[in-house]
Design an enzyme around this catalytic site. Structure first.
Site, PDB file in Angstrom:
ATOM      1  N   HIS A  91     -19.021   0.012   1.822  1.00 31.08           N
ATOM      2  CA  HIS A  91     -17.825  -1.024   1.643  1.00 31.08           C
ATOM      3  C   HIS A  91     -17.850  -0.946   0.087  1.00 31.08           C
ATOM      4  O   HIS A  91     -18.555  -1.807  -0.666  1.00 31.08           O
ATOM      5  CB  HIS A  91     -18.047  -2.338   2.072  1.00 31.08           C
ATOM      6  CG  HIS A  91     -18.164  -2.353   3.510  1.00 31.08           C
ATOM      7  ND1 HIS A  91     -17.065  -1.918   4.483  1.00 31.08           N
ATOM      8  CD2 HIS A  91     -19.382  -2.684   4.387  1.00 31.08           C
ATOM      9  CE1 HIS A  91     -17.646  -2.267   5.573  1.00 31.08           C
ATOM     10  NE2 HIS A  91     -19.019  -2.617   5.635  1.00 31.08           N
ATOM     11  N   ARG A 135       0.739  -1.280  -0.135  1.00 31.23           N
ATOM     12  CA  ARG A 135      -0.026  -0.005   0.115  1.00 31.23           C
ATOM     13  C   ARG A 135       0.854   1.194  -0.192  1.00 31.23           C
ATOM     14  O   ARG A 135       0.300   2.260  -0.554  1.00 31.23           O
ATOM     15  CB  ARG A 135      -0.923   0.022   1.267  1.00 31.23           C
ATOM     16  CG  ARG A 135      -2.074  -1.031   1.155  1.00 31.23           C
ATOM     17  CD  ARG A 135      -2.808  -0.924   2.205  1.00 31.23           C
ATOM     18  NE  ARG A 135      -3.979  -1.829   2.298  1.00 31.23           N
ATOM     19  CZ  ARG A 135      -5.190  -1.946   1.817  1.00 31.23           C
ATOM     20  NH1 ARG A 135      -5.383  -0.854   0.976  1.00 31.23           N
ATOM     21  NH2 ARG A 135      -5.977  -2.915   1.768  1.00 31.23           N
TER      22      ARG A 135
END
Length: 776
Positions: free
Chosen positions: A742, A423
């Site tokens: 989500h 990430r």
């Protein structure tokens, strides 16, 4: 499993099908036959009945009156006889379309206006029988008295031959009107005659059809005059052809038009574009209905066997291509390009059509892929997806065979494009992985975030796309410039040593199409036009790519103020050289330094004048949208096509590529309601009923914000709302909390609010203040 969650912040948008060169009419006996049409898929079993409400009785009763002509035609081996179910040995049409895979497509509008068929002596026309006023008065008298003889005689005379049609409808019988822009036809009179026809007695309508049969029999041989073209133009507008009982006549009319020479098509196309929107749309709908009912007849006994009329659909498709070309010549178009879609084709074996097109190209096998404008975007997506799946399977199978042949143990991971990224180094890791695994780009994509447990069932892949796109398009990253006036991104013209990151963006877009992921990217339509220039990567790497013709309309989609300024320059009535004091030079700021570029050699010394301002504007736009960003866009182009290299791309318009990448802007919240799934709630629960009452009452901008909040994009996939797999889950938390989304799974977590007012307030706060991502 890690996923991207959307949390409110606490503080707060062919083909111009070209006409094919035809053989000369004098060589008709030597024409090759067109093989039968590829059969429809076995799954399509239902017939379609889209006939006109005003049904007339079958005209078999009066067809016998022309039997003698037909028999004479048969006895002399004339090719002019009509095809009715009882006639045998019908001669098929020659191929009538160009292969759309040609790198340089021929467009009708590129032909010179002087291009004409050999000038033939115009026949002396009969005296014009009536004016429109006279005709309308006769119709009113017939309605009141019941005596239709005068009207009957008018229709009998007018439709008896092509000269009579010209005499009735030509503005000036003595003028030739040999121009592409003016057909010389009194359109209002034509409309009045056809509008009245459907309300006349049956014998008049049968008389008209009988006259058309005689005209078509008489006009089959020899080269065409402009009066012949006018007659075809008039007959094609006959509303009687909405009725299936007239389809045999209609088919012969279409065949004669389809087999005209290219220069004659040139005239027809420019005449079509002069029709009113209403009449033009009626022509298109009539042809689409004709194709649909020939594919799936409601009453098969109405038509000849398919083996006897294999030329019906190719002829109709060719005439549709002429109308499509006419539509593309008008700005704005007469009708949306989507009005040419034939939804019936969604129910045939599209892959068989595609493979026929790939295998035979422009040979003697007809395929709807030769006329891609009739194939809907949903059908094209199916073709692309299945073509992608076949390529994925083929490459995965080859990897497996290679592994086994080297006596190595097969590993399931080898069947996928496996991305392992951190990430903290998302862009650089993604670029390294995609560069290293270039041979695997056409395998199914799976993403793993280093140091995180979880299997990618689709959510991690979407998260990777969302985060990567968000980072790359951030203004601080410097690759793209966001234009607030047009709400879109455009390529930065800053020079750099390595354009590999632009290639990465192209690969991302290709992977999104390949893996059916909708991206939240805002490129102008011009970008997708460049992406298809050309649609197939040239073998010669020295050939330029991503270069297309651009206009002020293209610039207006990106920089509207600049486009307006250039338009003002073009229309300026004063002295351009003295008042603007400009040269053929453009200035750009790069890292704080103003740099100048000549638009042509010695441009800094060439003043812009009233005489050369059009050239200046064109060169300026070409510099901004093509030349100044060539290296950036070329890298982007090659990245996209490294994944999506497929002949299926040639079926797409630029607008359709945009829809495949970004989805459609058309929202249907009722469809979303019907397809929504629930977890912890039932659709009859009070909270859910409150939710839909509120959402369906939202203005469009709030509906888009809701979609963006829950899915990461405010656009809809090609398959519609049902393809979102939208889910509402019960969030067992305090009703003081805001909703949570989500986005990786298109899921909205909704607390059980007790009132509609409370739900509406919390929902609006949530979807309006959702910039940023929170990771759980």
């Amino acid at each position: 499993m890690s996923e991207v969650d959307r949390v409110p912040s606490p503080a707060a948008p062919p083909a111009v099908a070209a006409t094919a060169p035809e053989e000369k009419k004098g060589k008709e006996p030597e024409r090759e036959k067109l093989p039968p049409i590829v059969s429809a898929g076995a799954g399509a079993t239902a017939g379609l009945d889209r006939g006109s409400k005003g049904q007339i009785s079958t005209f078999s009763s009066f067809i016998s009156t022309v039997n003698q002509k037909k028999e004479a035609a048969e006895n002399t081996s004339s090719p002019t006889h009509l095809v009715f179910p009882n006639i045998k040995n019908v001669r098929d049409l020659p191929p009538i379309c160009l292969d759309v895979r040609q790198k340089q497509r021929i467009s009708i509008d590129t032909l010179s206006s002087e291009m004409k068929t050999p000038v033939l002596p115009e026949p002396i026309l009969p005296v014009q029988p009536k004016t429109m006023k006279d005709f309308l008065e006769d119709v009113e008298k017939a309605k009141s008295s019941g005596d239709w003889k005068t009207v009957h005689d008018f229709y009998l005379t007018m439709f008896d031959s092509f000269p009579e049609l010209n005499a009735a409808f030509k503005k000036d019988a003595s003028a030739s009107f040999n121009t592409i822009e003016d057909s010389g036809i009194n359109a209002k009179f034509v409309n009045a005659v056809y509008d009245a026809l459907l309300n006349t007695p049956q014998d008049i309508q049968k008389t008209v059809l009988k006259g058309i049969i005689n005209s078509l029999l008489r006009e089959w041989k020899g080269p065409r005059t402009k009066d012949d073209l006018r007659a075809y133009f008039i007959l094609l507008q006959n509303p009687q052809f909405n009725n299936t009982s007239t389809y045999v006549i209609y088919a012969h009319l279409l065949r004669q038009i389809a087999t005209l020479v290219e220069a004659d098509h040139h005239f027809l196309v420019h005449w079509f574009k002069k029709l009113s929107q209403k009449r033009f749309k009626q022509l298109v709908e009539r042809l689409l209905q004709f194709i649909s009912l020939r594919l799936f007849p409601a009453k098969p006994e109405e038509f000849p066997p398919i083996s006897k009329c294999s030329w019906w659909i190719p002829s109709a498709s060719k005439v549709l291509a002429l109308l499509n070309t006419a539509n593309n010549l008008v700005h704005p178009p007469l009708i949306p390009y989507t009005d040419f879609y034939n939804s019936t084709l969604d129910h045939i074996d599209l892959m068989e059509e595609y493979h026929t097109w790939q295998s035979f190209g422009n040979s003697h096998r007809f395929s709807f892929c030769q006329y891609p404008f009739v194939i809907s975007i949903a059908a094209k997506k199916i073709i692309i997806q299945r073509d992608s799946e076949q390529q994925m399977i083929s490459i995965a199978r080859q990897s497996l065979v290679d592994k086994v042949s080297r006596r190595q143990r097969p590993d399931m991971n080898m069947l996928f494009l496996n991305m392992k990224v951190r990430r903290t180094h998302l862009v650089s890791d993604s670029l390294d992985e995609l560069t290293r695994k270039r041979a695997d780009l056409k395998k199914k994509l799976k993403v793993t975030f280093v140091g995180e447990a979880g299997l990618d069932m689709g959510g991690l892949t979407k998260e990777w796309f969302l985060l990567l796109i968000r980072q790359i398009f951030h203004p601080d990253y410097g690759m793209f410039t966001y234009h607030k006036d047009s709400y879109c991104h455009w390529f930065s013209s800053f020079k750099c040593d390595n354009y590999s990151e632009f290639r990465l963006v192209g690969i991302l877009m290709g992977l999104a199409v390949y893996n059916s992921i909708t991206l939240d990217i805002r490129f102008p339509p011009c970008c997708y036009k460049k992406l298809l220039s050309p649609p197939i990567v040239p073998n010669d790497q020295s050939m330029p790519v991503g270069i297309c013709s651009v206009t002020t309309d293209d610039l207006c989609q990106i920089m509207p103020e600049l486009a307006h300024g250039l338009s003002e320059l073009l229309s300026y009535e004063g002295n351009v050289e003295e008042d603007f004091y400009s040269t053929f030079q453009v200035f750009q700021e790069e890292f704080g330094i103003i740099k100048s570029y000549n638009l042509k050699p010695g441009g800094d010394k060439i003043p812009v004048t009233n005489q050369n301002r059009k050239e200046y504007v064109q060169l300026y736009i070409d510099f901004l949208l093509n030349k100044s960003i060539y290296k950036q866009f070329a890298a982007f182009y090659y990245g996209f096509h490294s994944v999506c290299a497929s002949n299926a791309l040639m079926l797409l318009r630029p607008e359709e590529v945009e829809i495949l990448v970004c989805g459609s802007p058309e929202l249907d919240m009722h469809a979303l309601q019907r397809s929504t799934q629930y977890d912890g709630y039932a659709k009859t629960d009070l909270t859910i009923r409150y939710f839909w009452d509120v959402v369906l009452g939202f203005p469009l901008d709030l509906q888009k914000k809701l979609l963006h909040f829950t899915t990461g994009s405010d656009r809809v996939p090609v398959g519609g709302m049902a393809d979102l797999n939208f889910k509402i889950s019960k969030n067992e938390t305090s009703t003081n909390w805001l909703p949570v989304a989500h986005t990786c799974f298109n899921q909205l977590c909704l607390p059980p609010y007790k009132s509609k007012k409370d739900l509406k307030q919390k929902l609006i706060i949530g979807i309006s203040n959702s910039e940023g991502f929170g990771l759980e």
